[in-house]
Design a protein around this motif. Structure first.
Motif, mmCIF file in Angstrom:
data_model
loop_
_atom_site.group_PDB
_atom_site.id
_atom_site.type_symbol
_atom_site.label_atom_id
_atom_site.label_comp_id
_atom_site.label_asym_id
_atom_site.label_seq_id
_atom_site.Cartn_x
_atom_site.Cartn_y
_atom_site.Cartn_z
ATOM 1 N N GLU A 1 78.964 48.852 11.697
ATOM 2 C CA GLU A 1 80.127 48.349 10.978
ATOM 3 C C GLU A 1 80.759 47.238 11.806
ATOM 4 O O GLU A 1 81.167 47.451 12.950
ATOM 5 C CB GLU A 1 81.126 49.477 10.745
ATOM 6 N N LEU A 2 80.818 46.053 11.224
ATOM 7 C CA LEU A 2 81.269 44.904 12.001
ATOM 8 C C LEU A 2 82.748 44.969 12.338
ATOM 9 O O LEU A 2 83.151 44.755 13.461
ATOM 10 C CB LEU A 2 80.964 43.615 11.234
ATOM 11 N N ALA B 1 76.875 29.758 6.614
ATOM 12 C CA ALA B 1 78.215 29.232 6.345
ATOM 13 C C ALA B 1 79.048 30.259 5.594
ATOM 14 O O ALA B 1 78.681 30.683 4.498
ATOM 15 C CB ALA B 1 78.122 27.943 5.538
ATOM 16 N N GLY B 2 80.161 30.668 6.191
ATOM 17 C CA GLY B 2 81.056 31.640 5.574
ATOM 18 C C GLY B 2 80.921 32.988 6.232
ATOM 19 O O GLY B 2 79.953 33.708 5.990
ATOM 20 N N LEU B 3 81.894 33.366 7.060
ATOM 21 C CA LEU B 3 81.744 34.560 7.896
ATOM 22 C C LEU B 3 82.449 35.802 7.378
ATOM 23 O O LEU B 3 82.233 36.885 7.922
ATOM 24 C CB LEU B 3 82.249 34.255 9.315
ATOM 25 N N ARG B 4 83.256 35.689 6.342
ATOM 26 C CA ARG B 4 83.974 36.896 5.924
ATOM 27 C C ARG B 4 83.012 37.918 5.326
ATOM 28 O O ARG B 4 83.014 39.078 5.724
ATOM 29 C CB ARG B 4 85.100 36.533 4.962
ATOM 30 N N ILE C 1 76.544 29.606 13.224
ATOM 31 C CA ILE C 1 77.552 30.125 12.307
ATOM 32 C C ILE C 1 78.558 29.024 12.000
ATOM 33 O O ILE C 1 78.833 28.159 12.839
ATOM 34 C CB ILE C 1 78.263 31.375 12.866
ATOM 35 N N CYS C 2 79.102 29.080 10.779
ATOM 36 C CA CYS C 2 80.028 28.039 10.328
ATOM 37 C C CYS C 2 81.136 28.674 9.509
ATOM 38 O O CYS C 2 80.865 29.475 8.600
ATOM 39 C CB CYS C 2 79.275 27.003 9.494
ATOM 40 N N ASP C 3 82.372 28.324 9.817
ATOM 41 C CA ASP C 3 83.513 28.778 9.021
ATOM 42 C C ASP C 3 84.691 27.860 9.308
ATOM 43 O O ASP C 3 84.913 27.492 10.471
ATOM 44 C CB ASP C 3 83.884 30.227 9.367
ATOM 45 N N GLN D 1 86.222 34.218 17.266
ATOM 46 C CA GLN D 1 86.206 35.661 17.478
ATOM 47 C C GLN D 1 84.845 36.256 17.125
ATOM 48 O O GLN D 1 84.304 37.070 17.885
ATOM 49 C CB GLN D 1 87.307 36.324 16.640
ATOM 50 N N TYR D 2 84.297 35.826 16.001
ATOM 51 C CA TYR D 2 82.998 36.350 15.580
ATOM 52 C C TYR D 2 81.903 35.907 16.561
ATOM 53 O O TYR D 2 81.070 36.705 16.988
ATOM 54 C CB TYR D 2 82.667 35.875 14.170
ATOM 55 N N GLY D 3 81.907 34.631 16.908
ATOM 56 C CA GLY D 3 80.900 34.127 17.831
ATOM 57 C C GLY D 3 80.934 34.837 19.165
ATOM 58 O O GLY D 3 79.885 35.172 19.736
ATOM 59 N N ASP D 4 82.145 35.070 19.692
ATOM 60 C CA ASP D 4 82.275 35.769 20.970
ATOM 61 C C ASP D 4 81.803 37.216 20.861
ATOM 62 O O ASP D 4 81.102 37.724 21.746
ATOM 63 C CB ASP D 4 83.734 35.747 21.435
ATOM 64 N N LYS D 5 82.176 37.887 19.766
ATOM 65 C CA LYS D 5 81.864 39.303 19.627
ATOM 66 C C LYS D 5 80.380 39.545 19.462
ATOM 67 O O LYS D 5 79.821 40.496 20.015
ATOM 68 C CB LYS D 5 82.624 39.877 18.429
ATOM 69 N N PHE D 6 79.687 38.646 18.724
ATOM 70 C CA PHE D 6 78.286 38.889 18.400
ATOM 71 C C PHE D 6 77.320 37.918 19.072
ATOM 72 O O PHE D 6 76.128 37.936 18.791
ATOM 73 C CB PHE D 6 78.090 38.881 16.878
ATOM 74 N N GLY D 7 77.843 37.095 19.965
ATOM 75 C CA GLY D 7 76.971 36.295 20.803
ATOM 76 C C GLY D 7 76.317 35.105 20.131
ATOM 77 O O GLY D 7 75.177 34.755 20.470
#
Length: 381
Positions: free
Chosen positions: A309-310, A14-17, A37-39, A47-53
């Motif tokens: 680097e993310l 929980a918390g993606l930043r 993932i949770c945010d 965006q994060y879910g798509d980028k990192f699957g």
């Protein structure tokens, strides 16, 4: 604790930043079945879910807590949420990892420790400072007896928090002191029992309003329960012209180690022979603490030897996976997961985390009392 031997762990983060730096490490861990993932930021989440699957995505932590699809939750959420969310995770029958600090009041610390005991689930504070290259090197020196008797310790954490999220504005420096306190207590296996702390400097009025804290800087002297050792800690958050620094210094009879610059190698001092004049020769050298992929499974060792680097445009996710915070991230993930699999307490369990965090909370209390002695409660069983 329920024994998890033979079954992989199902994790929600929980918390993606900042937490975005950890999710891929969990995904790579050989003992993890899947990661959600949770945010609350829907755009960031997608965006994060798509980028990192990551297919499992939530905007509401409570939905995860109500689900029986997860064994453990790693909280990387704002500081004011840590205490209640940790209690909620534990009361939901799930293991809890939480970024620092554990909480900001002694009562909250007590409540988390009580929830951990009541629900018989693991709690681990994810303190990066005790898994850095520099700390692991110092820890092995202690184990080999190279310092001799430890005489004194010093820690510091300097950081400017301008333009960070609103809850940081005016935060008492010692409420976020674990990066400086924890290495000192961990290296000695000690607990801080009492403190004298003084505030220093002045802050503009709007920063004072939220927490009633007038100090941009606080400096404390702690008495440890392994007397007669004491430790000094300084913490800054605002109005201090100093680049970011996390620091710990260990002063022993036979050797001392100073690590006080983010971009410089630690300095090792070794006691030499008596000189013809006064004192002894002191041998000084810069050292290069090695990366420790050997302490991790191969799937996580990757994140020590390779740095992904993310997002260079995001100041939180630009923390390098694995090598972020001086190589600590994979070690933290591995310890949390293995503690569950092995049905044991994690190294930084609820009691340890409360003892480390209470030191800073009580230090700020002392500063607000003009430096008067404050006794630090123990959370030992």
């Amino acid at each position: 604790m329920n024994n998890q031997q033979g079954r992989k762990i199902r994790v929600a983060l929980a918390g993606l930043r900042f937490g975005g730096a950890f999710a891929p490490i969990y995904h790579a861990h050989p003992d993890v079945e899947y990661v959600a993932i949770c945010d609350p930021d829907e755009t960031l989440l997608q965006q994060y879910g798509d980028k990192f699957g990551f297919e499992r995505r939530y905007t509401d932590l409570q939905e995860i807590l109500r689900s029986d699809e997860y064994d453990a939750v790693h909280l990387v959420t704002p500081i004011p949420m840590h205490a209640q969310q940790s209690i909620d995770v534990l009361n939901a029958g799930k293991h809890c990892a939480c970024t620092v600090p554990m909480a900001t009041t002694v009562d909250e610390l007590k409540a988390i420790v009580a929830a951990q005991k009541l629900n018989n689930r693991n709690y681990m504070m994810m303190e990066t400072a005790v898994y850095s290259y520099q700390f692991l090197y110092a820890q092995e020196m202690v184990e080999r007896g190279e310092f001799g008797p430890i005489q004194f310790l010093r820690g510091a954490h300097y950081q400017d928090m301008e333009n960070w999220p609103a809850y940081w504005m005016g935060l008492p420096p010692m409420h976020y002191a674990t990066h400086a306190v924890s290495p000192l207590l961990a290296i000695t296996g000690a607990r801080a029992t009492k403190v004298h702390c003084f505030g220093s400097g002045s802050m503009r009025e709007e920063l004072v309003q939220r927490y009633g804290n007038p100090y941009p800087v606080e400096t404390a002297i702690f008495q440890l329960d392994k007397e007669p050792i004491s430790a000094e800690v300084t913490r800054t958050l605002f109005h201090t012209a100093r680049a970011y620094m996390e620091s710990f210094n260990i002063y022993g009879e036979k050797a001392s180690l100073e690590w006080h610059m983010e971009d410089e190698a630690p300095i090792l001092f070794k006691m030499g022979d008596l000189q013809e004049g006064r004192g002894r020769n002191i041998h000084t050298e810069r050292i290069a603490p090695p990366a420790r992929p050997d302490l991790l499974p191969p799937e996580l060792a990757y994140y020590i030897t390779n740095q992904d680097e993310l997002d260079p445009n995001n100041p939180h996710q630009s923390v390098l996976q694995g090598n972020g915070h001086h190589g600590s991230h994979p070690h933290l993930v591995h310890e949390f997961i293995r503690s569950i699999v092995e049905d044991r307490k994690p190294r930084i369990d609820a009691v340890t985390a409360a003892n480390w965090t209470a030191a800073g909370i009580c230090a700020h209390e002392s500063a607000m009392k003009g430096g008067k002695e404050v006794l630090i409660p123990s959370f030992e069983e």
